[in-house]
Design an enzyme around this catalytic site. Structure first.
Site, PDB file in Angstrom:
ATOM      1  N   GLY A  46       0.867  -1.040  -0.077  1.00  0.00           N
ATOM      2  CA  GLY A  46       0.061   0.149   0.099  1.00  0.00           C
ATOM      3  C   GLY A  46       0.808   1.337  -0.129  1.00  0.00           C
ATOM      4  O   GLY A  46       2.051   1.101   0.406  1.00  0.00           O
ATOM      5  N   GLN A  51       2.741   9.568   1.708  1.00  0.00           N
ATOM      6  CA  GLN A  51       4.001   9.032   1.468  1.00  0.00           C
ATOM      7  C   GLN A  51       4.911   9.494   0.395  1.00  0.00           C
ATOM      8  O   GLN A  51       6.062   9.389   0.338  1.00  0.00           O
ATOM      9  CB  GLN A  51       3.931   7.514   1.616  1.00  0.00           C
ATOM     10  CG  GLN A  51       3.309   7.119   2.834  1.00  0.00           C
ATOM     11  CD  GLN A  51       2.918   5.524   2.827  1.00  0.00           C
ATOM     12  OE1 GLN A  51       2.053   5.007   2.201  1.00  0.00           O
ATOM     13  NE2 GLN A  51       4.051   4.830   3.516  1.00  0.00           N
ATOM     14  N   CYS A  89       6.220   0.112   7.777  1.00  0.00           N
ATOM     15  CA  CYS A  89       5.805   1.055   7.001  1.00  0.00           C
ATOM     16  C   CYS A  89       7.047   1.569   5.800  1.00  0.00           C
ATOM     17  O   CYS A  89       8.008   1.581   6.513  1.00  0.00           O
ATOM     18  CB  CYS A  89       5.171   2.087   7.561  1.00  0.00           C
ATOM     19  SG  CYS A  89       4.641   3.543   6.804  1.00  0.00           S
ATOM     20  N   LEU A  90       6.720   1.861   4.630  1.00  0.00           N
ATOM     21  CA  LEU A  90       7.572   2.384   3.880  1.00  0.00           C
ATOM     22  C   LEU A  90       8.208   3.838   4.352  1.00  0.00           C
ATOM     23  O   LEU A  90       9.547   3.995   4.063  1.00  0.00           O
ATOM     24  CB  LEU A  90       7.213   2.267   2.401  1.00  0.00           C
ATOM     25  CG  LEU A  90       6.537   1.246   1.711  1.00  0.00           C
ATOM     26  CD1 LEU A  90       5.950   1.468   0.427  1.00  0.00           C
ATOM     27  CD2 LEU A  90       7.826   0.231   1.493  1.00  0.00           C
ATOM     28  N   HIS A 131      -4.372   1.033   7.594  1.00  0.00           N
ATOM     29  CA  HIS A 131      -3.036   1.529   7.821  1.00  0.00           C
ATOM     30  C   HIS A 131      -2.977   2.686   6.926  1.00  0.00           C
ATOM     31  O   HIS A 131      -2.422   3.873   7.149  1.00  0.00           O
ATOM     32  CB  HIS A 131      -1.945   0.574   7.532  1.00  0.00           C
ATOM     33  CG  HIS A 131      -0.670   0.805   7.163  1.00  0.00           C
ATOM     34  ND1 HIS A 131       0.253   0.492   8.361  1.00  0.00           N
ATOM     35  CD2 HIS A 131      -0.038   1.647   6.440  1.00  0.00           C
ATOM     36  CE1 HIS A 131       1.507   1.080   7.952  1.00  0.00           C
ATOM     37  NE2 HIS A 131       1.270   1.700   6.817  1.00  0.00           N
ATOM     38  N   GLU A 132      -3.342   2.450   5.631  1.00  0.00           N
ATOM     39  CA  GLU A 132      -3.264   3.601   4.516  1.00  0.00           C
ATOM     40  C   GLU A 132      -4.183   4.840   4.957  1.00  0.00           C
ATOM     41  O   GLU A 132      -3.970   5.952   4.626  1.00  0.00           O
ATOM     42  CB  GLU A 132      -3.751   2.866   3.301  1.00  0.00           C
ATOM     43  CG  GLU A 132      -2.471   1.899   2.783  1.00  0.00           C
ATOM     44  CD  GLU A 132      -1.123   2.253   2.636  1.00  0.00           C
ATOM     45  OE1 GLU A 132      -0.620   3.349   2.399  1.00  0.00           O
ATOM     46  OE2 GLU A 132      -0.431   1.605   3.087  1.00  0.00           O
ATOM     47  N   HIS A 135      -2.639   6.996   7.342  1.00  0.00           N
ATOM     48  CA  HIS A 135      -1.691   7.909   6.586  1.00  0.00           C
ATOM     49  C   HIS A 135      -2.271   9.197   6.210  1.00  0.00           C
ATOM     50  O   HIS A 135      -2.035  10.342   6.299  1.00  0.00           O
ATOM     51  CB  HIS A 135      -1.190   7.225   5.597  1.00  0.00           C
ATOM     52  CG  HIS A 135      -0.015   6.625   5.613  1.00  0.00           C
ATOM     53  ND1 HIS A 135       1.112   7.245   6.275  1.00  0.00           N
ATOM     54  CD2 HIS A 135       0.262   5.198   5.371  1.00  0.00           C
ATOM     55  CE1 HIS A 135       2.234   6.221   6.464  1.00  0.00           C
ATOM     56  NE2 HIS A 135       1.572   5.086   6.019  1.00  0.00           N
TER      57      HIS A 135
END
Length: 192
Positions: A46, A51, A89-90, A131-132, A135
């Site tokens: 994702g 991000q 997480c990225l 999660h997304e 963000h």
């Protein structure tokens, strides 16, 4: 398509509540393609607008139960039953932890053409939706951690080793970035 720069913890855009998308044009469709390509390039499941430095309500997903796609302006609903599982997480490279989430989730929003879209699932798909969406509200998975897990991750983020890991990750990703968007330039109608 373009590989975009992924912002890491400490970047203010990751802590900013995202704005709704109101223009559905070729720039938006190109952004969706670029976000998907970027997500796959770094091995994510994702990727949210903040991000990649974009303060807009959008995220892409893939590699989960054969599902791939995106959603814009999502509104999240979750079930009552918790699920156990780890997350990374990225934008927080090198850190993973068990993260409290719900076992079922649904988001309602629109696609890149402004058409209604509903995504729902359980397990990893539900975890990704939560999660997304976090963000887009200025939250990271680390904000959901509790007790010793939270202390451990926060210590690691404050430690010099995290800075080195983040810099190494950013340098590796920068070698593959094919556009200037991540360097602060505008991206079509979204840079305004």
């Amino acid at each position: 398509m373009t590989i975009l720069t992924i912002r890491t913890v400490g970047d203010p855009v990751l802590r900013t509540v995202s704005e709704p998308i109101t223009v559905f044009d070729d720039d938006l469709r190109r952004l969706v393609a670029d976000m998907l390509e970027t997500m796959y390039d770094v091995g994510g499941v994702g990727l949210a607008g903040p991000q990649v430095g974009l303060n807009k309500q959008i995220f892409t997903f893939g590699n989960i139960d054969g599902r791939e796609g995106h959603i814009i302006n999502p509104v999240l609903e979750v079930g009552d039953e918790p699920q156990e599982g780890g997350e990374g997480c990225l934008s927080v490279p090198g850190q993973k932890s068990d993260t409290p989430r719900m076992a079922w989730a649904r988001v309602t929003g629109v696609d890149m053409y402004g058409q209604p879209l509903v995504l729902e699932g359980e397990g990893l798909f539900a975890r990704m939706l939560q999660h997304e969406t976090d963000h887009l509200h200025g939250k990271l998975f680390i904000d959901r951690l509790v007790g010793e897990d939270r202390k451990r991750v926060m210590r690691a983020i404050r430690a010099a080793e995290f800075d080195a890991t983040a810099q190494k990750t950013q340098a590796e990703r920068a070698a593959r970035v094919s556009g200037a968007f991540g360097a602060g330039s505008s991206f079509g109608s979204f840079g305004k």
